[in-house]
Design a protein around this motif. Structure first.
Motif, PDB file in Angstrom:
ATOM      1  N   UNK A   9      21.187 -20.603   7.213  1.00 51.24           N
ATOM      2  CA  UNK A   9      19.832 -20.572   6.732  1.00 51.24           C
ATOM      3  C   UNK A   9      19.533 -21.617   5.585  1.00 51.24           C
ATOM      4  N   UNK A  10      20.516 -22.425   5.341  1.00 46.48           N
ATOM      5  CA  UNK A  10      20.360 -23.509   4.272  1.00 46.48           C
ATOM      6  C   UNK A  10      20.413 -25.055   5.174  1.00 46.48           C
ATOM      7  N   UNK A  11      19.243 -25.444   5.415  1.00 39.55           N
ATOM      8  CA  UNK A  11      19.309 -26.505   6.421  1.00 39.55           C
ATOM      9  C   UNK A  11      18.816 -27.833   5.762  1.00 39.55           C
ATOM     10  N   UNK A  12      18.622 -28.224   4.737  1.00 37.89           N
ATOM     11  CA  UNK A  12      18.262 -29.630   4.076  1.00 37.89           C
ATOM     12  C   UNK A  12      18.836 -29.651   2.901  1.00 37.89           C
ATOM     13  N   UNK A  13      19.404 -30.822   2.490  1.00 37.98           N
ATOM     14  CA  UNK A  13      19.998 -31.583   1.444  1.00 37.98           C
ATOM     15  C   UNK A  13      20.606 -30.362   0.612  1.00 37.98           C
ATOM     16  N   UNK A  44      17.193 -28.715  -5.583  1.00 38.23           N
ATOM     17  CA  UNK A  44      16.841 -27.360  -5.133  1.00 38.23           C
ATOM     18  C   UNK A  44      18.145 -26.519  -5.285  1.00 38.23           C
ATOM     19  N   UNK A  45      19.228 -27.132  -5.061  1.00 42.53           N
ATOM     20  CA  UNK A  45      20.596 -26.560  -5.120  1.00 42.53           C
ATOM     21  C   UNK A  45      20.727 -25.886  -6.505  1.00 42.53           C
ATOM     22  N   UNK A  46      20.317 -26.510  -7.494  1.00 37.80           N
ATOM     23  CA  UNK A  46      20.542 -26.250  -9.081  1.00 37.80           C
ATOM     24  C   UNK A  46      19.422 -24.981  -9.155  1.00 37.80           C
ATOM     25  N   UNK A  47      18.195 -25.036  -8.780  1.00 37.28           N
ATOM     26  CA  UNK A  47      17.204 -24.087  -9.018  1.00 37.28           C
ATOM     27  C   UNK A  47      17.770 -22.936  -8.393  1.00 37.28           C
ATOM     28  N   UNK A  48      18.079 -22.944  -6.940  1.00 42.04           N
ATOM     29  CA  UNK A  48      18.575 -21.800  -6.223  1.00 42.04           C
ATOM     30  C   UNK A  48      19.479 -20.911  -6.991  1.00 42.04           C
ATOM     31  N   UNK A  49      20.438 -21.677  -7.541  1.00 41.61           N
ATOM     32  CA  UNK A  49      21.629 -20.823  -8.099  1.00 41.61           C
ATOM     33  C   UNK A  49      21.716 -20.535  -9.578  1.00 41.61           C
ATOM     34  N   UNK A  76      10.334 -27.350 -12.386  1.00 42.57           N
ATOM     35  CA  UNK A  76      10.810 -29.004 -12.236  1.00 42.57           C
ATOM     36  C   UNK A  76       9.371 -29.958 -12.759  1.00 42.57           C
ATOM     37  N   UNK A  77       9.993 -31.089 -12.994  1.00 41.18           N
ATOM     38  CA  UNK A  77       8.799 -32.335 -13.234  1.00 41.18           C
ATOM     39  C   UNK A  77       8.968 -33.540 -12.448  1.00 41.18           C
ATOM     40  N   UNK A  78       8.089 -34.226 -12.244  1.00 45.99           N
ATOM     41  CA  UNK A  78       8.078 -35.641 -11.550  1.00 45.99           C
ATOM     42  C   UNK A  78       7.872 -36.623 -12.429  1.00 45.99           C
TER      43      UNK A  78
END
Ligand SMILES: *Cc1c(COP(=O)(O)O)cnc(C)c1O
Length: 407
Positions: free
Chosen positions: A30-34, A224-229, A236-238
């Motif tokens: 289910x986790x398919x990118x980066x 994404x990994x940080x946000x997810x956990x 987030x900002x850009x």
């Protein structure tokens, strides 16, 4: 009889059930990118080449773009590199708005001439982009010396050089440690290991590594990994311009399997290159590639310089008629239409060795699964074809080639 012989391709990726299983495992996770597979691939790649940091991206062209940007290459700058390379090398310079400054290769091999690099440096030179062409390490010790003396960063286009080694401070070290400031690798199927498409940047500089990680995901402040956990809501900002240069987890999982196979693949390729050398050395006028005693090539490609009198296209056609695929020598970027427009590039020397390598040499089949019988079929066919050509010419003179040969 020859019709019964199987075609020998110029290259063949080494993929089997283990890569298929790896991709399947990721898809079902289910986790398919980066995600976790990319992180694991980066750790394993860093360990393999001995690099403090490794960052995975979508391909080597994007890796080169980020590497040049990280060392500060921007509009109006010059980057010294070779024309004798895949077009991606110089394209990455132009993505930064900078000017590729081409120098020639040496007479004896297919790599950049360090003397010409030194002579090409101007106040606008922002980086040196060397290429380990066809997997053969270029003269890093001399290039690093020049780069340090002028305080110019050195980026290594190591697209073809996974598994190649260099003798450094008394021991063998993998290309990618890196020896310059940043090294960029490719996992395209034409390279020694593959993830379909894919790339990797290695560096000892944590600031560069942080930039790569930021820019590959649109400079998004939170991974994404940080946000997810996280248990807390995160916005987030850009803060700056970034890109989508992500690698998928399917690619990374395939890459991890490929890294396990790498030592065996390189050993097999080196064995085939030795066989080629032994069998081809005695053919009059043919020049086999030499490996300096300070490096070990992964032999991503095995390129032979044809005798003066032999016409490249004719040799390749006669080999193809015998079921053997070859390729012309490495292209010259400055001869392509994309580089014809004024201001697209500059030449700092004649490029006669580069041009001669494109039109006067051919790349022979070489892949890990290749049998010794297949190697001998190639060497026998090449010897036969080179002996045949003068006889053919006596019967029907070869037409002059059209201008299309540059393409
Ligand atoms: C293949 C190659 C590239 C580009 O790699 P991609 O992963 O296809 O973007 C760059 N430089 C050299 C020398 C190459 O051979």
């Amino acid at each position: 009889m020859s019709a019964a012989l199987a075609q020998i391709p110029v290259a063949k990726p080494m993929l089997d059930e283990s890569e298929a299983d790896a991709a399947r495992r990721v898809i079902l996770s289910g986790w398919v990118t980066q995600g976790p597979e990319v992180a694991a691939f980066e750790r394993e790649f860093a360990a393999l080449v001995g690099a403090p940091h490794a960052c995975a991206v979508s391909n080597c062209t994007t890796a080169l773009h980020l590497a040049l940007k990280a060392v500060g290459v921007g509009p109006g700058d010059e980057v010294i590199t070779v024309s004798h390379s895949f077009i991606a090398t110089a394209n990455a310079v132009r993505y930064c708005g900078a000017l590729p400054v081409f120098v020639d290769t040496t007479a004896g091999d297919y790599n950049i001439d360090p003397d010409l690099v030194a002579a090409a440096i101007t106040p606008r030179t922002k980086a040196i982009l060397c290429v380990h062409q066809m997997g053969m390490p270029c003269d890093l010790s001399r290039l690093i010396d020049i780069a340090r003396r002028h305080a110019i960063p050195l980026v290594e286009d190591a697209a073809c050089a996974i598994g190649s080694e260099i003798f450094w401070n008394g021991k063998w070290e993998p290309i990618g440690k890196p020896h310059g400031d940043i090294a960029c690798f490719s996992f395209h199927p034409r390279k020694v290991v593959t993830t379909g498409d894919g790339g990797m940047l290695t560096t000892a500089n944590p600031d560069y590594d942080a930039k790569f990680r930021l820019w590959r995901q649109h400079a998004m402040s939170v991974a994404d990994t940080v946000r997810h956990s996280s248990n807390a809501v995160i916005y987030e900002s850009y803060p700056e311009l970034g890109y989508n240069y992500r690698m998928t987890d399917m690619q990374a999982a395939i890459g991890r399997e490929q890294l396990r196979k790498l030592p065996g693949i390189v050993a097999r390729r080196r064995r085939i290159a030795t066989l080629y050398g032994q069998r081809l050395r005695h053919i009059p006028g043919l020049r086999t590639p030499a490996e300096p005693d300070w490096c070990r090539s992964n032999w991503q490609s095995y390129c032979v310089a044809l005798p003066e009198r032999a016409d490249q296209r004719q040799v390749m056609q006669l080999l193809l008629d015998r079921g053997i695929s070859t390729r012309r020598g490495i292209m010259n970027i400055h001869l392509e239409g994309a580089y014809a427009e004024p201001g697209a590039c500059r030449r700092s020397s004649t490029l006669r060795h580069s041009e001669r390598a494109q039109t006067g040499s051919i790349i022979l089949p070489l892949y890990a699964q290749m049998s010794e019988q297949e190697v001998f079929r190639v060497t026998e066919a090449l010897e036969h074809v080179l002996a045949l050509i003068p006889l053919l010419r006596a019967v029907a003179p070869v037409r002059p080639l059209s201008s299309a040969t540059a393409g």
